[in-house]
Each structure stands twice: as structure tokens, then as C-alpha cells.
Design a protein around this motif. Structure first.
Motif, PDB file in Angstrom:
ATOM      1  N   TYR A  55       0.914  -1.095   0.046  1.00  0.00           N
ATOM      2  CA  TYR A  55      -0.143   0.209   0.074  1.00  0.00           C
ATOM      3  C   TYR A  55       0.861   1.254  -0.153  1.00  0.00           C
ATOM      4  O   TYR A  55       1.593   1.329   0.731  1.00  0.00           O
ATOM      5  CB  TYR A  55      -0.764  -0.055   1.377  1.00  0.00           C
ATOM      6  CG  TYR A  55      -2.328  -0.877   1.271  1.00  0.00           C
ATOM      7  CD1 TYR A  55      -3.262  -0.760   0.476  1.00  0.00           C
ATOM      8  CD2 TYR A  55      -1.973  -2.174   1.827  1.00  0.00           C
ATOM      9  CE1 TYR A  55      -4.301  -1.567   0.473  1.00  0.00           C
ATOM     10  CE2 TYR A  55      -3.250  -3.038   1.664  1.00  0.00           C
ATOM     11  CZ  TYR A  55      -4.324  -2.696   1.046  1.00  0.00           C
ATOM     12  OH  TYR A  55      -5.227  -3.453   0.881  1.00  0.00           O
ATOM     13  N   GLU A  66     -10.847   8.939  -4.321  1.00  0.00           N
ATOM     14  CA  GLU A  66     -11.361   7.773  -3.884  1.00  0.00           C
ATOM     15  C   GLU A  66     -12.565   7.514  -3.267  1.00  0.00           C
ATOM     16  O   GLU A  66     -13.432   6.948  -3.411  1.00  0.00           O
ATOM     17  CB  GLU A  66     -10.101   6.840  -3.186  1.00  0.00           C
ATOM     18  CG  GLU A  66      -8.965   6.524  -4.162  1.00  0.00           C
ATOM     19  CD  GLU A  66      -9.289   5.271  -5.301  1.00  0.00           C
ATOM     20  OE1 GLU A  66     -10.535   4.858  -5.246  1.00  0.00           O
ATOM     21  OE2 GLU A  66      -8.698   5.495  -6.204  1.00  0.00           O
ATOM     22  N   ARG A 105      -3.600   2.900  -1.011  1.00  0.00           N
ATOM     23  CA  ARG A 105      -3.903   2.338  -2.344  1.00  0.00           C
ATOM     24  C   ARG A 105      -2.934   1.251  -2.823  1.00  0.00           C
ATOM     25  O   ARG A 105      -1.597   1.587  -2.788  1.00  0.00           O
ATOM     26  CB  ARG A 105      -4.206   3.107  -3.471  1.00  0.00           C
ATOM     27  CG  ARG A 105      -4.774   2.600  -4.795  1.00  0.00           C
ATOM     28  CD  ARG A 105      -5.306   3.511  -5.644  1.00  0.00           C
ATOM     29  NE  ARG A 105      -5.810   3.041  -6.888  1.00  0.00           N
ATOM     30  CZ  ARG A 105      -7.145   2.649  -6.803  1.00  0.00           C
ATOM     31  NH1 ARG A 105      -7.942   2.432  -5.645  1.00  0.00           N
ATOM     32  NH2 ARG A 105      -7.552   1.955  -8.063  1.00  0.00           N
ATOM     33  N   LEU A 111      -7.819  -0.932  -1.460  1.00  0.00           N
ATOM     34  CA  LEU A 111      -7.826   0.357  -0.461  1.00  0.00           C
ATOM     35  C   LEU A 111      -7.688   0.027   0.648  1.00  0.00           C
ATOM     36  O   LEU A 111      -8.149  -0.891   1.217  1.00  0.00           O
ATOM     37  CB  LEU A 111      -9.241   1.178  -0.741  1.00  0.00           C
ATOM     38  CG  LEU A 111      -9.486   1.853  -2.133  1.00  0.00           C
ATOM     39  CD1 LEU A 111     -10.828   2.543  -2.178  1.00  0.00           C
ATOM     40  CD2 LEU A 111      -8.225   2.850  -2.447  1.00  0.00           C
TER      41      LEU A 111
END
Length: 157
Positions: A55, A66, A105, A111
Motif C-alpha cells: 500500500y 477515492e 491504495r 484500498l
């Protein structure tokens, strides 16, 4: 040369918090006031894996993008038209709960999110994938993520 990342602008944080309409955990606000994450639109950032499991920390602007994209598909079992939530913080959901805020992300589209719903687990970190919805991660809080990053960086020195 040492890399530096600027803090998030206060007005960007305020705009995001107003848009989401829920209280952010203090450690998330502190993190963003110290380091605004990455604009993961750029391919050059893919070599950086600051958060485990691949991430990248999102900037406040990318978190807002997002959030806007995913919150169009609220979990009918949780999210009410009035903006309240039937489920407590930490509960799984599908397709997306509008009370979870993206903070990271993954290269594969997943996510990392902070759960802002009410309950004992307010502020817990959740993972989200389009095919699976929102579910528990390996971290109980943003603080745990930051501690893990710090430990890893200390051991590399």
C-alpha cells in the motif's frame, strides 16, 4: 539526497472532513499534517512500499477522489439515505460503506481505509476490494501502521 514530503494543507483536510461528515481519528489528522502521502497517479511512486502489503499512503486529495468514487455505491445493509449507519465500526460490508475513508491504495486496486462509524472500533483500519467489499485488515489503527513502518525503517538502518 533525503526525500521529503510536504504536509497536507489545512484547507484540504477541512474540505475532506466536511465532505465525509464524520470525526477523523486524531492520529490520521496528525499523519496528514506531517506527511500528505503520495499522488499515486504517477508510475514513479510504485517503487515505494511505505505501508506493508504494497500500500502507498494516499494524499488528502487522492483520498477525497477515492472516497467520492466509492461512496457512489453505498452498502444497503449499512448506509441509510439520511447518512447514518446500521453497522458498527469494524463490521464487514459490500459494496462500500460511506463511513470508511481511504488512506492507502495497493497496486492491484485495493484500498486501505479507516472506519469512521460509531462503536468501540471507531478508527479501525479496514481493507476494501471491489469484489469483496470492506473487511478487517491486519491493523487496529493508523497508529499500528505507523509503528510498523517506524520499526521496519529502524531495522533497515
Amino acid at each position: 539526497m533525503e526525500a521529503t514530503w510536504p504536509p497536507a494543507l489545512a484547507e484540504h483536510l477541512e474540505r475532506l472532513q466536511t465532505r465525509v461528515g464524520l470525526e477523523f481519528p486524531p492520529e490520521l489528522l496528525t499523519w496528514w499534517t506531517l506527511m500528505d502521502g503520495f499522488d499515486d497517479h504517477g508510475a514513479g511512486n510504485r517503487s515505494v512500499e511505505l505501508i506493508p502489503k504494497g500500500y502507498l499512503p494516499l494524499s488528502v486529495a487522492r483520498a477525497e477522489e477515492e472516497y467520492a468514487r466509492q461512496s457512489q455505491y453505498p452498502d444497503p445493509g449499512c448506509c441509510t439515505p439520511e447518512g447514518t449507519h446500521r453497522k458498527q465500526a469494524g463490521a464487514d460490508g459490500f459494496p462500500y460503506c460511506t463511513a470508511v475513508l481511504p488512506i492507502g491504495r495497493a497496486i492491484d486496486g485495493g484500498l486501505l481505509c479507516v472506519d469512521l462509524r460509531q462503536g468501540e472500533r471507531h478508527g479501525v483500519v479496514m481493507e476494501w476490494y471491489a469484489s469483496e467489499g470492506i473487511y478487517d485488515s491486519d491493523w487496529a489503527s493508523v497508529t499500528e501502521i505507523l509503528d510498523e513502518i517506524a520499526e521496519r525503517l529502524d531495522s533497515e538502518q
